[in-house]
Structures are given as structure tokens and as C-alpha cells.
Design an enzyme around this catalytic site. Sequence first.
Site, PDB file in Angstrom:
ATOM      1  N   GLU A  89      45.771  89.065 -49.663  1.00 22.67           N
ATOM      2  CA  GLU A  89      44.670  89.884 -48.371  1.00 22.67           C
ATOM      3  C   GLU A  89      45.374  89.484 -47.426  1.00 22.67           C
ATOM      4  O   GLU A  89      45.933  90.324 -46.943  1.00 22.67           O
ATOM      5  CB  GLU A  89      43.089  90.616 -48.804  1.00 22.67           C
ATOM      6  N   CYS A 130      37.272  87.687 -49.740  1.00 16.91           N
ATOM      7  CA  CYS A 130      36.486  85.991 -49.814  1.00 16.91           C
ATOM      8  C   CYS A 130      35.338  86.853 -48.534  1.00 16.91           C
ATOM      9  O   CYS A 130      35.522  87.961 -47.698  1.00 16.91           O
ATOM     10  CB  CYS A 130      36.713  85.046 -49.872  1.00 16.91           C
ATOM     11  N   CYS A 174      38.681  86.679 -46.300  1.00 12.20           N
ATOM     12  CA  CYS A 174      39.167  88.290 -46.338  1.00 12.20           C
ATOM     13  C   CYS A 174      38.475  89.359 -45.834  1.00 12.20           C
ATOM     14  O   CYS A 174      39.108  89.831 -45.432  1.00 12.20           O
ATOM     15  CB  CYS A 174      39.959  88.053 -47.348  1.00 12.20           C
ATOM     16  N   ALA A 182      51.877  77.956 -83.269  1.00 17.30           N
ATOM     17  CA  ALA A 182      53.150  78.610 -83.828  1.00 17.30           C
ATOM     18  C   ALA A 182      52.899  78.425 -85.078  1.00 17.30           C
ATOM     19  O   ALA A 182      53.099  77.548 -85.733  1.00 17.30           O
ATOM     20  CB  ALA A 182      54.759  77.882 -83.143  1.00 17.30           C
ATOM     21  N   THR A 203      49.272  64.292 -80.872  1.00 16.93           N
ATOM     22  CA  THR A 203      50.497  64.707 -81.312  1.00 16.93           C
ATOM     23  C   THR A 203      52.048  63.464 -80.584  1.00 16.93           C
ATOM     24  O   THR A 203      53.201  63.911 -80.026  1.00 16.93           O
ATOM     25  CB  THR A 203      50.198  66.495 -79.804  1.00 16.93           C
ATOM     26  N   GLY A 255      47.197  68.757 -81.708  1.00 18.64           N
ATOM     27  CA  GLY A 255      48.100  69.101 -82.461  1.00 18.64           C
ATOM     28  C   GLY A 255      46.740  70.424 -83.440  1.00 18.64           C
ATOM     29  O   GLY A 255      45.803  70.407 -82.867  1.00 18.64           O
ATOM     30  N   ARG A 282      44.696  69.169 -85.605  1.00 20.96           N
ATOM     31  CA  ARG A 282      42.671  68.644 -85.020  1.00 20.96           C
ATOM     32  C   ARG A 282      42.537  68.662 -83.758  1.00 20.96           C
ATOM     33  O   ARG A 282      41.252  69.358 -84.298  1.00 20.96           O
ATOM     34  CB  ARG A 282      42.593  66.816 -85.692  1.00 20.96           C
ATOM     35  N   SER A 324      38.748  71.059 -83.969  1.00 23.50           N
ATOM     36  CA  SER A 324      38.049  70.652 -82.769  1.00 23.50           C
ATOM     37  C   SER A 324      37.431  71.982 -81.586  1.00 23.50           C
ATOM     38  O   SER A 324      36.298  72.596 -81.429  1.00 23.50           O
ATOM     39  CB  SER A 324      38.113  69.255 -81.966  1.00 23.50           C
TER      40      SER A 324
END
Length: 382
Positions: A70, A93, A102, A172, A214, A316, A318, A322
Site C-alpha cells: 500500500e 495493517c 498501512c 515430476a 536426495t 525424494g 520417502r 512422509s
Amino acid sequence: MIFRILEDQFAQKAREAKDADRRFMELALSLGKRGQGRTWPNPAVGAVIVKDGVIVGRGWTQPGGRPHGEPEALRRAGEAARGATLYVTLEPCSHFGKSPPCADAVIAAGIKRVVAAIEDPNPEVAGQGHARLRAAGINVDVGPCAAEAAFDHAGHFRRIRDHRPHVILKLAVSPDGKIGAAGGNPLAITGEAARDRVHLLRAHSDAILVGIGTVLADDPLLTCRLPGMMARSPVRVVLDQSLRISASSQLVRSARETPLWVVGSELAEAAAAMRLGAAGAQIIRVSPKGASGLDLAAALHALAEKGITRLMVEGGSRVAASFVAANLVDEIWLFRGAEAVGSGGVDALDALPLSKITQSPAYKVHASETFGKDTLTIYERA
């Protein structure tokens, strides 16, 4: 008859005003996206100032979170802001932080009307900004593009409400549901255009997280490698219970250029922590959860305490599984390549089926894109 004509004219003007509000708010949302990944712990707010149908000021939250959107728009508008309408993607805010409220700046600038997409859930604001504006005689309307604003500000909302970042899981996947070749070897699942989209997502994230597996297998750098955007690289976060990451890894060697945070167990050896700290990495210690991992909820809480609002989880299998199993994934970017990997490849979600997210009632499709033979489907919580 004359009353019917007047009613039709009034309705037409109301529709035009509503369309204008939405159009200018869409612009404010697009401006706000410019700051994503660079403003944490503050939200990336966009603002547009309009007078007599003409845009006289535009702004978005600047790197580091200040100035807010702003005051940046007000600065650019100057005296033209007096009597104008401010379109802003989040409630202005109303509290003193590292900068003045703001709402006070909006009042001082002589703004006549404020259109906000959505109220800020921050307890220090939570409607008080709008109330302050109304008390000053400013017309306040709330709601245009509220759903879009909620999606864009999901990181800020999640950190305020749940004390953790908004988690974006990127996968991916090949047509047969694999993310890597046999033996865990890295494999390019998608083409260059899709990979560029991933790097743009990195630039719009506060932090990117991978597991130590990874790191040991791929030795990734995890930066944004789009031309001219290296400085937009997120904080790199590694889940590494025993602090096994090597000092010779790309992540550690670049820790003084791009922040590296290593999340380890409270039981990890002090010598390993000191070695990583000397190389420029920050160590975050959290409670272990059993013998095989860390308490993910505690790790996310620790990241939120350090200001992270948007966390991209990239690997990766796992780690991805998780997060899914713990119901800690809020948004999923599922890229699909065109070439199958084969039965020896690495499953996308370890022991979990991919249908755990693609066919789950917990998620719905938000958007989709196509990159040649590759596709992207973005899911969000239902």
C-alpha cells in the site's frame, strides 16, 4: 415504464462497477505475485490506486517485506491518490511493527474508497485495519477476488493459523508413476519448458526442502537457475537427522551465497553441527520421531518460527510420502512426463499409491498447464 428503465440503468452501472472492481483487483493480485518468495515473513501484497478510471499508482511488497504494497503504491501515486480508490489484495495493517500501520498511510493520503480482497487473519489486524479506515470516513468494500487472494496468501494464512508454512509438494512423474530410474539414479522425467516452470516455482517459494537421501544421491544445488534470477533462489532446507551432509556437497559449499538450513535431531553429534555451522549452514534441531526420522510437524513449526510461509518440498519419494501420510501437504504440483520408466524405477510416493493425492477427496484441481508433451496439474486442499 420510466421506473423500469431507471432500474435497468442502475443495474447496468452496478454490473460495470463490479466488473471494474474485479479487473483492478486482478491486476493487484498479479502485482502481489512479484513479491512471492522475497517478502517473508510478511505477506506479498499487491495494490493499485485508481482515480476516475485511470491507474495512478501501483505497488507490491518489496524484498524483505518492506515497504508494504500500500505505501509503495501511495508513494508512486503522490497527490493523485487524494480522492482515489485503493485496491489491495489483503486488509491494510493497523498495528506498528517495523513500519507504521498501512491504514494510517491510506488515511493520510486522502484515499476515498478502499477495496480489499480479503481480511487479514493476523490477530494484530483481523478487521481492525478496515475498522480504522471506516472510522476515518473511508468507504470500505471487502470481497472481490477473495478466493484468488486466499490462494495467493495461503502461506501467510497457514503460518498465522497453524503455525507452519504452506507446503507445496512438487512431483515430476512418468506415465507409470516413477520419479527416478532403477537404483535411484536421477532421470529427466520432463522437458526443458516444464523444468523452467519448476525453477519459477522455486523463485516464488520462501524455502525448498529435500531429504538427506536426495542430497547424497544427487548432490543438488537447489537454486533458481532461470536467467537473471539466481538472487531469487529460496532458502535450501535439508532434513538430515544425523547431520550426515558432506562438507564437499554443493549445498554446503554454497551456504554462504544461498542460505542452507539443516534440520537435524536433538541427539545429533555436536561436532557435526559445529562443522556445518563453520561452513555457513544454520542448524535447526527438532525432536526425533522413532528411530527412522524427524518429527515433521516440529520441523515445520521451527521453519515458521524463522519466518518461512511458503515451503516447496521437492524430494525424494520417502520425504514426499512422509508429508502426504502426515497430512501436511497443502498444494501439489504434479508434472507428468511422456516416457515410461519401467518396473525398476522409483515410485513417486514410496510405498503409497499416487492415487493417494490424485483421487483423494482431500484435494481438488486448482489449475493445469501443458508444456509440449508434458503436463502440470496443480491440486489444492478441497
